[in-house]
Write a protein that holds these residues in place. Sequence first.
Motif, PDB file in Angstrom:
ATOM      1  N   GLY A   1       0.783  -1.230   0.000  1.00 35.79           N
ATOM      2  CA  GLY A   1       0.000   0.000   0.000  1.00 35.79           C
ATOM      3  C   GLY A   1       0.813   1.279   0.000  1.00 35.79           C
ATOM      4  O   GLY A   1       0.232   2.369  -0.014  1.00 35.79           O
ATOM      5  N   GLN A   2       2.145   1.155  -0.008  1.00 39.43           N
ATOM      6  CA  GLN A   2       3.001   2.340   0.039  1.00 39.43           C
ATOM      7  C   GLN A   2       3.722   2.540  -1.289  1.00 39.43           C
ATOM      8  O   GLN A   2       4.110   1.571  -1.951  1.00 39.43           O
ATOM      9  CB  GLN A   2       4.030   2.197   1.169  1.00 39.43           C
ATOM     10  N   PRO A   3       3.932   3.796  -1.699  1.00 39.49           N
ATOM     11  CA  PRO A   3       4.742   4.049  -2.896  1.00 39.49           C
ATOM     12  C   PRO A   3       6.143   3.465  -2.699  1.00 39.49           C
ATOM     13  O   PRO A   3       6.690   3.502  -1.594  1.00 39.49           O
ATOM     14  CB  PRO A   3       4.782   5.584  -2.982  1.00 39.49           C
ATOM     15  N   ILE A   4       6.707   2.943  -3.767  1.00 39.99           N
ATOM     16  CA  ILE A   4       8.014   2.298  -3.672  1.00 39.99           C
ATOM     17  C   ILE A   4       9.096   3.356  -3.831  1.00 39.99           C
ATOM     18  O   ILE A   4       9.400   3.816  -4.945  1.00 39.99           O
ATOM     19  CB  ILE A   4       8.166   1.184  -4.729  1.00 39.99           C
ATOM     20  N   ARG A   5       9.661   3.761  -2.688  1.00 41.82           N
ATOM     21  CA  ARG A   5      10.750   4.733  -2.657  1.00 41.82           C
ATOM     22  C   ARG A   5      11.940   4.123  -1.922  1.00 41.82           C
ATOM     23  O   ARG A   5      11.788   3.244  -1.086  1.00 41.82           O
ATOM     24  CB  ARG A   5      10.321   6.016  -1.935  1.00 41.82           C
ATOM     25  N   PHE A   6      13.124   4.634  -2.233  1.00 40.21           N
ATOM     26  CA  PHE A   6      14.325   4.178  -1.537  1.00 40.21           C
ATOM     27  C   PHE A   6      15.401   5.244  -1.698  1.00 40.21           C
ATOM     28  O   PHE A   6      15.194   6.278  -2.326  1.00 40.21           O
ATOM     29  CB  PHE A   6      14.800   2.836  -2.105  1.00 40.21           C
ATOM     30  N   GLY A   7      16.550   4.957  -1.098  1.00 36.99           N
ATOM     31  CA  GLY A   7      17.671   5.888  -1.200  1.00 36.99           C
ATOM     32  C   GLY A   7      17.681   6.910  -0.079  1.00 36.99           C
ATOM     33  O   GLY A   7      16.752   6.993   0.734  1.00 36.99           O
ATOM     34  N   THR A   8      18.734   7.687  -0.022  1.00 33.83           N
ATOM     35  CA  THR A   8      18.857   8.738   0.978  1.00 33.83           C
ATOM     36  C   THR A   8      17.702   9.720   0.842  1.00 33.83           C
ATOM     37  O   THR A   8      17.428  10.237  -0.240  1.00 33.83           O
ATOM     38  CB  THR A   8      20.200   9.475   0.804  1.00 33.83           C
ATOM     39  N   ASP A   9      16.986   9.926   1.941  1.00 31.58           N
ATOM     40  CA  ASP A   9      15.817  10.811   1.950  1.00 31.58           C
ATOM     41  C   ASP A   9      14.749  10.378   0.950  1.00 31.58           C
ATOM     42  O   ASP A   9      13.966  11.214   0.461  1.00 31.58           O
ATOM     43  CB  ASP A   9      16.232  12.262   1.659  1.00 31.58           C
ATOM     44  N   ALA A  10      14.708   9.048   0.654  1.00 29.28           N
ATOM     45  CA  ALA A  10      13.712   8.500  -0.272  1.00 29.28           C
ATOM     46  C   ALA A  10      13.688   9.269  -1.587  1.00 29.28           C
ATOM     47  O   ALA A  10      12.629   9.531  -2.173  1.00 29.28           O
ATOM     48  CB  ALA A  10      12.325   8.490   0.379  1.00 29.28           C
ATOM     49  N   ALA A  11      14.868   9.606  -2.073  1.00 31.63           N
ATOM     50  CA  ALA A  11      14.967  10.453  -3.259  1.00 31.63           C
ATOM     51  C   ALA A  11      14.761   9.691  -4.562  1.00 31.63           C
ATOM     52  O   ALA A  11      14.632  10.305  -5.624  1.00 31.63           O
ATOM     53  CB  ALA A  11      16.331  11.142  -3.289  1.00 31.63           C
ATOM     54  N   ARG A  12      14.739   8.371  -4.497  1.00 34.59           N
ATOM     55  CA  ARG A  12      14.574   7.569  -5.711  1.00 34.59           C
ATOM     56  C   ARG A  12      13.352   6.679  -5.556  1.00 34.59           C
ATOM     57  O   ARG A  12      12.872   6.431  -4.455  1.00 34.59           O
ATOM     58  CB  ARG A  12      15.824   6.733  -5.974  1.00 34.59           C
ATOM     59  N   GLY A  13      12.841   6.191  -6.689  1.00 42.98           N
ATOM     60  CA  GLY A  13      11.657   5.345  -6.646  1.00 42.98           C
ATOM     61  C   GLY A  13      11.629   4.393  -7.822  1.00 42.98           C
ATOM     62  O   GLY A  13      12.591   4.274  -8.591  1.00 42.98           O
ATOM     63  N   VAL A  14      10.517   3.690  -7.951  1.00 46.49           N
ATOM     64  CA  VAL A  14      10.333   2.707  -9.017  1.00 46.49           C
ATOM     65  C   VAL A  14       8.992   2.979  -9.688  1.00 46.49           C
ATOM     66  O   VAL A  14       7.994   3.253  -9.017  1.00 46.49           O
ATOM     67  CB  VAL A  14      10.348   1.262  -8.456  1.00 46.49           C
ATOM     68  N   LYS A  15       8.982   2.888 -11.012  1.00 46.80           N
ATOM     69  CA  LYS A  15       7.723   3.052 -11.738  1.00 46.80           C
ATOM     70  C   LYS A  15       7.689   2.080 -12.916  1.00 46.80           C
ATOM     71  O   LYS A  15       8.714   1.535 -13.336  1.00 46.80           O
ATOM     72  CB  LYS A  15       7.551   4.492 -12.230  1.00 46.80           C
ATOM     73  N   LEU A  16       6.480   1.871 -13.444  1.00 46.09           N
ATOM     74  CA  LEU A  16       6.306   1.042 -14.634  1.00 46.09           C
ATOM     75  C   LEU A  16       6.753   1.818 -15.871  1.00 46.09           C
ATOM     76  O   LEU A  16       6.563   3.038 -15.963  1.00 46.09           O
ATOM     77  CB  LEU A  16       4.841   0.639 -14.789  1.00 46.09           C
ATOM     78  N   THR A  17       7.317   1.098 -16.821  1.00 53.06           N
ATOM     79  CA  THR A  17       7.679   1.715 -18.092  1.00 53.06           C
ATOM     80  C   THR A  17       6.584   1.452 -19.113  1.00 53.06           C
ATOM     81  O   THR A  17       5.728   0.585 -18.932  1.00 53.06           O
ATOM     82  CB  THR A  17       9.006   1.153 -18.629  1.00 53.06           C
ATOM     83  N   GLY A  18       6.632   2.157 -20.205  1.00 54.43           N
ATOM     84  CA  GLY A  18       5.664   1.938 -21.270  1.00 54.43           C
ATOM     85  C   GLY A  18       5.879   0.617 -21.975  1.00 54.43           C
ATOM     86  O   GLY A  18       5.015   0.164 -22.727  1.00 54.43           O
ATOM     87  N   ARG A  19       7.006  -0.015 -21.726  1.00 55.93           N
ATOM     88  CA  ARG A  19       7.322  -1.291 -22.370  1.00 55.93           C
ATOM     89  C   ARG A  19       6.943  -2.489 -21.496  1.00 55.93           C
ATOM     90  O   ARG A  19       7.293  -3.629 -21.802  1.00 55.93           O
ATOM     91  CB  ARG A  19       8.813  -1.352 -22.697  1.00 55.93           C
ATOM     92  N   GLY A  20       6.275  -2.237 -20.395  1.00 55.02           N
ATOM     93  CA  GLY A  20       5.851  -3.330 -19.532  1.00 55.02           C
ATOM     94  C   GLY A  20       6.922  -3.816 -18.591  1.00 55.02           C
ATOM     95  O   GLY A  20       6.916  -4.982 -18.171  1.00 55.02           O
ATOM     96  N   GLY A  21       7.841  -2.944 -18.211  1.00 59.31           N
ATOM     97  CA  GLY A  21       8.887  -3.283 -17.259  1.00 59.31           C
ATOM     98  C   GLY A  21       8.920  -2.276 -16.128  1.00 59.31           C
ATOM     99  O   GLY A  21       7.971  -1.507 -15.933  1.00 59.31           O
ATOM    100  N   LEU A  22      10.001  -2.288 -15.365  1.00 56.75           N
ATOM    101  CA  LEU A  22      10.180  -1.341 -14.274  1.00 56.75           C
ATOM    102  C   LEU A  22      11.438  -0.532 -14.511  1.00 56.75           C
ATOM    103  O   LEU A  22      12.400  -0.999 -15.114  1.00 56.75           O
ATOM    104  CB  LEU A  22      10.299  -2.079 -12.931  1.00 56.75           C
ATOM    105  N   GLU A  23      11.432   0.699 -14.005  1.00 50.21           N
ATOM    106  CA  GLU A  23      12.629   1.518 -14.086  1.00 50.21           C
ATOM    107  C   GLU A  23      12.763   2.367 -12.834  1.00 50.21           C
ATOM    108  O   GLU A  23      11.781   2.641 -12.136  1.00 50.21           O
ATOM    109  CB  GLU A  23      12.598   2.408 -15.326  1.00 50.21           C
ATOM    110  N   ILE A  24      13.982   2.753 -12.553  1.00 50.91           N
ATOM    111  CA  ILE A  24      14.259   3.622 -11.420  1.00 50.91           C
ATOM    112  C   ILE A  24      13.933   5.056 -11.824  1.00 50.91           C
ATOM    113  O   ILE A  24      14.258   5.503 -12.936  1.00 50.91           O
ATOM    114  CB  ILE A  24      15.742   3.511 -10.996  1.00 50.91           C
ATOM    115  N   CYS A  25      13.284   5.773 -10.908  1.00 49.87           N
ATOM    116  CA  CYS A  25      12.875   7.147 -11.210  1.00 49.87           C
ATOM    117  C   CYS A  25      13.110   8.025  -9.979  1.00 49.87           C
ATOM    118  O   CYS A  25      13.614   7.559  -8.952  1.00 49.87           O
ATOM    119  CB  CYS A  25      11.402   7.179 -11.611  1.00 49.87           C
ATOM    120  N   ALA A  26      12.742   9.281 -10.064  1.00 56.39           N
ATOM    121  CA  ALA A  26      12.832  10.178  -8.918  1.00 56.39           C
ATOM    122  C   ALA A  26      11.766   9.809  -7.884  1.00 56.39           C
ATOM    123  O   ALA A  26      10.687   9.318  -8.231  1.00 56.39           O
ATOM    124  CB  ALA A  26      12.659  11.622  -9.372  1.00 56.39           C
ATOM    125  N   GLY A  27      12.070  10.062  -6.614  1.00 56.91           N
ATOM    126  CA  GLY A  27      11.146   9.702  -5.548  1.00 56.91           C
ATOM    127  C   GLY A  27       9.856  10.481  -5.549  1.00 56.91           C
ATOM    128  O   GLY A  27       8.883  10.078  -4.905  1.00 56.91           O
TER     129      GLY A  27
END
Length: 349
Positions: A245-271
């Motif tokens: 139930g929580q947004p997927i964030r990580f890194g120092t100060d939760a500055a990074r995150g994970v999102k779906l790509t348009g190609r049906g995969g996952l990529e690292i993104c900004a938090g």
Amino acid sequence: MTESTGRRTALDLVPRSDERYVAKDLKTDQDVRWCPGCGDYAILAAVQGFLPELQLARENLVFVSGIGCSSRFPYYMNTYGLHSIHGRAPAIATGLATARPDLSVWVVTGDGDALSIGGNHLIHALRRNVNITILLFNNRIYGLTKGQYSPTSELGKVTKSTPLGSLDHPFNPVSLALGAEAGFVARTLDSDRKHLTAVLRAAAQHRGTSFVEILQNCNIFNDGAFDAVKDPATRDEATIRLEHGQPIRFGTDAARGVKLTGRGGLEICAGDDPELLVHDAHAPEPAIAFMLSRLGNIDDRPTPIGVFRDVDRPVYDDLVREQIAQATAVNGDGELATLLASGDTWAIN
């Protein structure tokens, strides 16, 4: 029953104990024979510290193991236990859980025991959804036999059996469990007592097969294999902590995150990306959970830990007992001699 779902869990089928015991009551008189500094000590302490919460009678707890360093576990638990055959612990646990619904059955295994000789037994226990809890200690090495590469060792791993580097592509235990349709799949660390205990608690409350990969350090033959996710200086950037139930964030100060790509995969993104993925451990389909499990395998991306999947499926043991009850209602209890003489029979002179 659990108040939130109203469904039966694994703990509803085993009697509660009037006896109040603590961690030291689960310790045996056996000397713990792991190498000093082994991560197995931390896992043992966490299990012994957590189990009294369940209020289960110790005679209703059973630990089944195969062969390997981790498989000494039953000797150190003041419960019933079976130190069984190499790779066959899930098969033995399946029979025990099916025949004895009053027991809480736990399997303790390692990456070699479970994923090499025991690979078929593991995946079939997972797909059947037997009511057992499987703890897989993954140190990416064969420790008991003194340092050969294992099914989870990384490509190029130099060991006594691969002096020029392993050519085998490693298994990802979480991906394997999700591919086998396991209803509960999680990953945790031997050195993070709080996280390990929380995952064990969730696994025990799940009805059906619970699979937990525990990243465990072998300080003799593969020391530091998981330093990136354990070292305070690197773990925030190297670890993704999954929370339902929580947004997927990580890194120092939760500055990074994970999102779906348009190609049906996952990529690292900004938090703070508006398309940040929200973790859903209860999603009926395991596709996104599987993609999350692969992150740590791709270009040294961060390793997710926590509960990847927690969904209800028909439980094998229940189905077997229902089938027996139906057959008994039609045919009665029956007799062995009648069964043996039924159908096509012949005599040999």
